[in-house]
Design a protein around this motif. Structure first.
Motif, PDB file in Angstrom:
ATOM      1  N   LEU A 193       7.907   7.695  -4.505  1.00  0.00           N
ATOM      2  CA  LEU A 193       8.030   8.819  -3.578  1.00  0.00           C
ATOM      3  C   LEU A 193       7.588  10.126  -4.232  1.00  0.00           C
ATOM      4  O   LEU A 193       6.882  10.928  -3.605  1.00  0.00           O
ATOM      5  N   VAL A 194       7.946  10.328  -5.480  1.00  0.00           N
ATOM      6  CA  VAL A 194       7.517  11.532  -6.206  1.00  0.00           C
ATOM      7  C   VAL A 194       6.005  11.521  -6.410  1.00  0.00           C
ATOM      8  O   VAL A 194       5.326  12.536  -6.198  1.00  0.00           O
ATOM      9  N   LEU A 195       5.451  10.373  -6.799  1.00  0.00           N
ATOM     10  CA  LEU A 195       4.008  10.276  -6.997  1.00  0.00           C
ATOM     11  C   LEU A 195       3.234  10.495  -5.696  1.00  0.00           C
ATOM     12  O   LEU A 195       2.193  11.159  -5.688  1.00  0.00           O
ATOM     13  N   ILE A 196       3.737   9.956  -4.595  1.00  0.00           N
ATOM     14  CA  ILE A 196       3.083  10.154  -3.300  1.00  0.00           C
ATOM     15  C   ILE A 196       3.097  11.625  -2.919  1.00  0.00           C
ATOM     16  O   ILE A 196       2.112  12.165  -2.412  1.00  0.00           O
ATOM     17  N   THR A 197       4.201  12.301  -3.198  1.00  0.00           N
ATOM     18  CA  THR A 197       4.290  13.733  -2.884  1.00  0.00           C
ATOM     19  C   THR A 197       3.286  14.540  -3.706  1.00  0.00           C
ATOM     20  O   THR A 197       2.618  15.438  -3.175  1.00  0.00           O
ATOM     21  N   ILE A 198       3.141  14.213  -4.983  1.00  0.00           N
ATOM     22  CA  ILE A 198       2.191  14.930  -5.838  1.00  0.00           C
ATOM     23  C   ILE A 198       0.756  14.695  -5.371  1.00  0.00           C
ATOM     24  O   ILE A 198      -0.045  15.631  -5.269  1.00  0.00           O
ATOM     25  N   VAL A 199       0.429  13.437  -5.054  1.00  0.00           N
ATOM     26  CA  VAL A 199      -0.932  13.124  -4.604  1.00  0.00           C
ATOM     27  C   VAL A 199      -1.215  13.802  -3.266  1.00  0.00           C
ATOM     28  O   VAL A 199      -2.324  14.310  -3.048  1.00  0.00           O
ATOM     29  N   CYS A 200      -0.234  13.850  -2.380  1.00  0.00           N
ATOM     30  CA  CYS A 200      -0.431  14.543  -1.094  1.00  0.00           C
ATOM     31  C   CYS A 200      -0.704  16.028  -1.304  1.00  0.00           C
ATOM     32  O   CYS A 200      -1.592  16.601  -0.659  1.00  0.00           O
TER      33      CYS A 200
ATOM     34  N   TRP B 157     -12.017  11.401  -1.942  1.00  0.00           N
ATOM     35  CA  TRP B 157     -11.955   9.955  -1.720  1.00  0.00           C
ATOM     36  C   TRP B 157     -11.061   9.268  -2.742  1.00  0.00           C
ATOM     37  O   TRP B 157     -10.340   8.318  -2.410  1.00  0.00           O
ATOM     38  N   THR B 158     -11.097   9.730  -3.980  1.00  0.00           N
ATOM     39  CA  THR B 158     -10.248   9.137  -5.018  1.00  0.00           C
ATOM     40  C   THR B 158      -8.775   9.371  -4.724  1.00  0.00           C
ATOM     41  O   THR B 158      -7.958   8.440  -4.810  1.00  0.00           O
ATOM     42  N   LEU B 159      -8.426  10.601  -4.364  1.00  0.00           N
ATOM     43  CA  LEU B 159      -7.023  10.897  -4.052  1.00  0.00           C
ATOM     44  C   LEU B 159      -6.558  10.144  -2.806  1.00  0.00           C
ATOM     45  O   LEU B 159      -5.410   9.679  -2.747  1.00  0.00           O
ATOM     46  N   ALA B 160      -7.428  10.014  -1.815  1.00  0.00           N
ATOM     47  CA  ALA B 160      -7.057   9.261  -0.604  1.00  0.00           C
ATOM     48  C   ALA B 160      -6.826   7.792  -0.934  1.00  0.00           C
ATOM     49  O   ALA B 160      -5.873   7.173  -0.436  1.00  0.00           O
ATOM     50  N   THR B 161      -7.668   7.220  -1.791  1.00  0.00           N
ATOM     51  CA  THR B 161      -7.493   5.827  -2.202  1.00  0.00           C
ATOM     52  C   THR B 161      -6.199   5.643  -2.996  1.00  0.00           C
ATOM     53  O   THR B 161      -5.466   4.673  -2.795  1.00  0.00           O
ATOM     54  N   ILE B 162      -5.930   6.571  -3.891  1.00  0.00           N
ATOM     55  CA  ILE B 162      -4.695   6.510  -4.676  1.00  0.00           C
ATOM     56  C   ILE B 162      -3.471   6.624  -3.766  1.00  0.00           C
ATOM     57  O   ILE B 162      -2.476   5.916  -3.942  1.00  0.00           O
ATOM     58  N   LEU B 163      -3.566   7.495  -2.766  1.00  0.00           N
ATOM     59  CA  LEU B 163      -2.451   7.664  -1.837  1.00  0.00           C
ATOM     60  C   LEU B 163      -2.167   6.377  -1.066  1.00  0.00           C
ATOM     61  O   LEU B 163      -1.010   5.948  -0.949  1.00  0.00           O
ATOM     62  N   ILE B 164      -3.211   5.727  -0.559  1.00  0.00           N
ATOM     63  CA  ILE B 164      -3.021   4.476   0.170  1.00  0.00           C
ATOM     64  C   ILE B 164      -2.448   3.396  -0.746  1.00  0.00           C
ATOM     65  O   ILE B 164      -1.544   2.647  -0.353  1.00  0.00           O
ATOM     66  N   ALA B 165      -2.956   3.319  -1.975  1.00  0.00           N
ATOM     67  CA  ALA B 165      -2.446   2.327  -2.919  1.00  0.00           C
ATOM     68  C   ALA B 165      -0.975   2.579  -3.250  1.00  0.00           C
ATOM     69  O   ALA B 165      -0.172   1.640  -3.304  1.00  0.00           O
ATOM     70  N   LEU B 166      -0.602   3.838  -3.442  1.00  0.00           N
ATOM     71  CA  LEU B 166       0.803   4.156  -3.733  1.00  0.00           C
ATOM     72  C   LEU B 166       1.711   3.819  -2.558  1.00  0.00           C
ATOM     73  O   LEU B 166       2.832   3.336  -2.739  1.00  0.00           O
ATOM     74  N   ILE B 167       1.236   4.074  -1.355  1.00  0.00           N
ATOM     75  CA  ILE B 167       2.045   3.750  -0.170  1.00  0.00           C
ATOM     76  C   ILE B 167       2.254   2.245  -0.066  1.00  0.00           C
ATOM     77  O   ILE B 167       3.370   1.775   0.191  1.00  0.00           O
ATOM     78  N   LEU B 168       1.192   1.476  -0.278  1.00  0.00           N
ATOM     79  CA  LEU B 168       1.333   0.017  -0.213  1.00  0.00           C
ATOM     80  C   LEU B 168       2.233  -0.514  -1.330  1.00  0.00           C
ATOM     81  O   LEU B 168       3.073  -1.382  -1.093  1.00  0.00           O
ATOM     82  N   LEU B 169       2.069   0.006  -2.534  1.00  0.00           N
ATOM     83  CA  LEU B 169       2.914  -0.438  -3.643  1.00  0.00           C
ATOM     84  C   LEU B 169       4.374  -0.029  -3.445  1.00  0.00           C
ATOM     85  O   LEU B 169       5.282  -0.765  -3.818  1.00  0.00           O
ATOM     86  N   SER B 170       4.593   1.145  -2.848  1.00  0.00           N
ATOM     87  CA  SER B 170       5.977   1.559  -2.620  1.00  0.00           C
ATOM     88  C   SER B 170       6.649   0.683  -1.578  1.00  0.00           C
ATOM     89  O   SER B 170       7.843   0.414  -1.665  1.00  0.00           O
ATOM     90  N   SER B 171       5.887   0.236  -0.589  1.00  0.00           N
ATOM     91  CA  SER B 171       6.490  -0.655   0.405  1.00  0.00           C
ATOM     92  C   SER B 171       6.812  -2.008  -0.209  1.00  0.00           C
ATOM     93  O   SER B 171       7.778  -2.664   0.194  1.00  0.00           O
ATOM     94  N   LEU B 172       6.038  -2.444  -1.192  1.00  0.00           N
ATOM     95  CA  LEU B 172       6.348  -3.700  -1.874  1.00  0.00           C
ATOM     96  C   LEU B 172       7.543  -3.559  -2.811  1.00  0.00           C
ATOM     97  O   LEU B 172       8.278  -4.514  -3.018  1.00  0.00           O
ATOM     98  N   SER B 173       7.722  -2.370  -3.373  1.00  0.00           N
ATOM     99  CA  SER B 173       8.833  -2.177  -4.302  1.00  0.00           C
ATOM    100  C   SER B 173      10.147  -1.897  -3.594  1.00  0.00           C
ATOM    101  O   SER B 173      11.190  -1.911  -4.211  1.00  0.00           O
ATOM    102  N   PHE B 174      10.087  -1.646  -2.302  1.00  0.00           N
ATOM    103  CA  PHE B 174      11.301  -1.366  -1.544  1.00  0.00           C
ATOM    104  C   PHE B 174      12.106  -2.642  -1.420  1.00  0.00           C
ATOM    105  O   PHE B 174      11.648  -3.633  -0.866  1.00  0.00           O
TER     106      PHE B 174
END
Length: 114
Positions: free
Chosen positions: A8-15, A57-74
């Protein structure tokens, strides 16, 4: 700190970084590249535009990857099966007695006014 909180912290920073990079760009080709004022700084206007495009594009890709990984870690620790409210409701709910069903073979009421 749980894994989900870290994501959640990483997603906020990337956003925040993605917002900054997008706001620096100008849709008409200006933006940061026009404020630099010449080709002496940052390798010129074209390289600045390329850098902003690639970083977006790099930040958008990182954001999508973090969102998917966070849903798996939930782990789902907040699911309904572990809810204390549901446990308290089930333990304090009184047992209800269901009334007897009416007899199906009971005689039908007749209308004496006929």
């Amino acid at each position: 700190m749980s894994t989900f909180s870290i994501f959640l912290v990483l997603i906020t920073i990337v956003c925040f970084l993605l917002i900054v990079v997008i706001m620096v760009q100008n849709p008409k080709g200006g933006g940061l590249s026009s404020t630099i004022g010449g080709s002496q700084m940052l390798g010129g206007v074209q390289k600045t535009t390329d850098f902003l495009d690639k970083s977006t594009w790099t930040l958008a890709t990182i954001l999508i990857a973090l969102i998917l990984l966070s849903s798996l870690s939930f782990t789902g620790t907040l699911s309904d099966t572990d809810s204390k409210i549901i446990e308290n409701t089930e333990s304090t709910a009184p047992a209800t007695n269901t009334p007897a069903a009416p007899a199906l073979n009971a005689p039908a009421a007749t209308n004496p006014a006929k």
